[in-house]
Enzyme design. Structure first.
Site, short mmCIF file in Angstrom:
data_model
loop_
_atom_site.label_atom_id
_atom_site.label_comp_id
_atom_site.label_asym_id
_atom_site.label_seq_id
_atom_site.Cartn_x
_atom_site.Cartn_y
_atom_site.Cartn_z
N ARG A 1 0.82 -1.21 0.00
CA ARG A 1 0.00 0.00 0.00
C ARG A 1 0.85 1.26 0.00
O ARG A 1 0.48 2.26 -0.63
CB ARG A 1 -0.94 -0.02 1.20
CG ARG A 1 -2.03 -1.04 1.00
CD ARG A 1 -2.89 -1.26 2.21
NE ARG A 1 -4.11 -1.97 1.82
CZ ARG A 1 -4.98 -2.48 2.66
NH1 ARG A 1 -4.79 -2.37 3.96
NH2 ARG A 1 -6.06 -3.09 2.22
N GLY B 1 -12.51 -5.55 -0.03
CA GLY B 1 -13.94 -5.22 0.03
C GLY B 1 -14.41 -4.36 -1.12
O GLY B 1 -15.49 -4.59 -1.69
#
Ligand code: ADP
Ligand code: MG
Length: 395
Positions: free
Chosen positions: A39, A376
């Protein structure tokens, strides 16, 4: 082609402007060390570019799930690791006195602001919190696709208060997803695998209307097999969902979507590494056996399906891939997809926590057109939902 949202290319002169950049810096940490910096790396292109262009770069992000502000959820912990990955200085700015600290920054400077979730209203998208963030900046960039399925102050509210743009990582993700399901080249195949039908119902329903071939594998295939009258023995199977599985098969028929269920499977009586296994036709599973992977004949047939497709979207492993040898089908089909992608005949997009792990295990994550680590948000996108963080960036 004009994109539905503005990007860094549409920002004009940013020199000396304060740009609030929402990134995903929610990295896993053990003993103060970042164990996976994916990330942080994803944030580099946008932050570097804006700094190079002379902007005052103010990174907004959440870290963990703090109920109240606490040192272990402070983004001060991530500032050094981010600085290392970025290769240039990064300051840390606490919420207290943030206005003065920001005012002291020079063009090109980069700072990480404290955890957005230290404000209780962040996750409720409270106007006061978005106002507080907006007061610190002149422009807003959302670069965190993985947080875009949540309408929070820093991912949604802020986009309505400042001129809003998609960052480079967000742009790359949206481009890839658009190629895979927005405006794909047909025929399109979807692989939907994983443990349970119940967690992927909306994905399955959506895929049926969008793709030409729906390949169902993993534990969830057992529920579909059971719906077709197959005795699946002790396999993971949601017997209460066989009716739902039938409905999905009917919907697929109506939509001209061909559903591929395995016809041979790998079974074992014990779920442990390298147990005794049998490869059998789905109609030959014994009452004490579990289906843990799809079989070699089915895997080869699925490879042929992919050879005739132009686009592939993949979520969920075909078997219990963490436990050898039940990664065999997933690895084989992933390698076929990677080879076809390399040949230029297939656009391949994959996502999902375990799917990414499985593709890494197969050594092909870099050979897919795009692998989403968004979790998600990726699933909600596959479900055909509007992501509030993306919708708020619309021109
Ligand atoms: P993702 O995280 O990519 O969305 P899921 O979480 O839906 O994927 O599914 C992954 C899990 O499904 C893995 O833990 C895998 O072991 C399990 N699984 C796949 N096939 C089977 C099977 N036949 N029996 C039991 N578990 C399975
Ligand atoms: Mg998972």
């Amino acid at each position: 082609m004009t994109k539905a949202y503005k990007t860094l290319d549409d920002m004009g002169e940013v020199r000396g402007k304060r740009v609030l950049v929402r990134e995903d810096l929610n990295v896993p940490m053990v003993d103060g060390k970042v164990t996976d910096d994916t990330r942080l790396c994803a944030a580099v292109p946008t932050v570097s570019e804006l700094s190079d262009r002379g902007a005052i770069v103010l990174v907004l992000a959440h870290f963990g799930r703090p109920k109240v502000p606490s040192p272990e959820n402070s983004l001060a912990l991530v500032t050094k690791p981010f600085e290392t990955v970025l290769g240039r200085p990064v300051r840390y700015i606490d919420w207290e006195g943030a206005e003065d600290a920001v005012a002291a920054l020079q063009p090109g400077d980069i700072a990480v602001l404290e955890n957005t979730r230290f404000f209780g209203g962040e996750e409720k998208n409270e106007p006061g919190v978005a106002d507080r963030f907006a007061a610190l900046g002149d422009l807003y960039v959302n670069d965190a696709f993985s947080a875009a399925h949540r309408a929070h102050a820093s991912t949604e509210g802020l986009a309505h208060r400042l001129p809003a743009f998609a960052g480079r990582a967000m742009e790359a993700e949206l481009d890839a997803l658009d190629k895979a399901l927005g405006r794909p080249e047909h025929p399109v195949a979807a692989v939907v695998g994983g443990a349970k039908v119940s967690t992927k119902l909306d994905v399955l329903k959506q895929m049926v209307t969008k793709v030409d071939h729906l390949i169902i594998g993993g534990g969830m295939a057992n529920t579909f097999l059971a719906a077709r009258g197959v005795n699946v023995g002790k396999s993971l199977c949601e017997h209460d969902l066989t009716g739902t599985a039938e409905e999905i098969l009917d919907a697929a028929d109506r939509a001209n979507c061909t559903v591929h269920l395995p016809y041979d499977v790998v079974v074992a009586t014990e779920f442990k590494p390298n147990p005794a296994t049998r490869t059998v036709n789905v109609h030959e599973v014994a009452p004490d056996e579990m289906i843990l992977d799809i079989g070699p004949a089915a895997t080869e047939a699925l490879g042929d399906v992919l050879k005739n497709c132009r686009t592939l979207v993949w979520n969920g492993p075909l078997g219990a891939f963490e436990t050898p040898p039940f990664d065999t089908a997933t690895v084989a089909l992933a390698r076929t997809a990677a080879a076809l992608t390399g040949d230029g005949s297939l656009v391949s997009v994959a996502g999902g926590g375990d799917t990414v792990a499985a593709l890494n295990q197969a050594g092909v994550a870099d050979d897919f057109t795009f692998v989403s680590t968004a979790g998600g948000a990726f699933l909600e996108w596959m479900e055909g939902k509007d992501l509030p963080g993306v919708a708020a960036l619309a021109r």
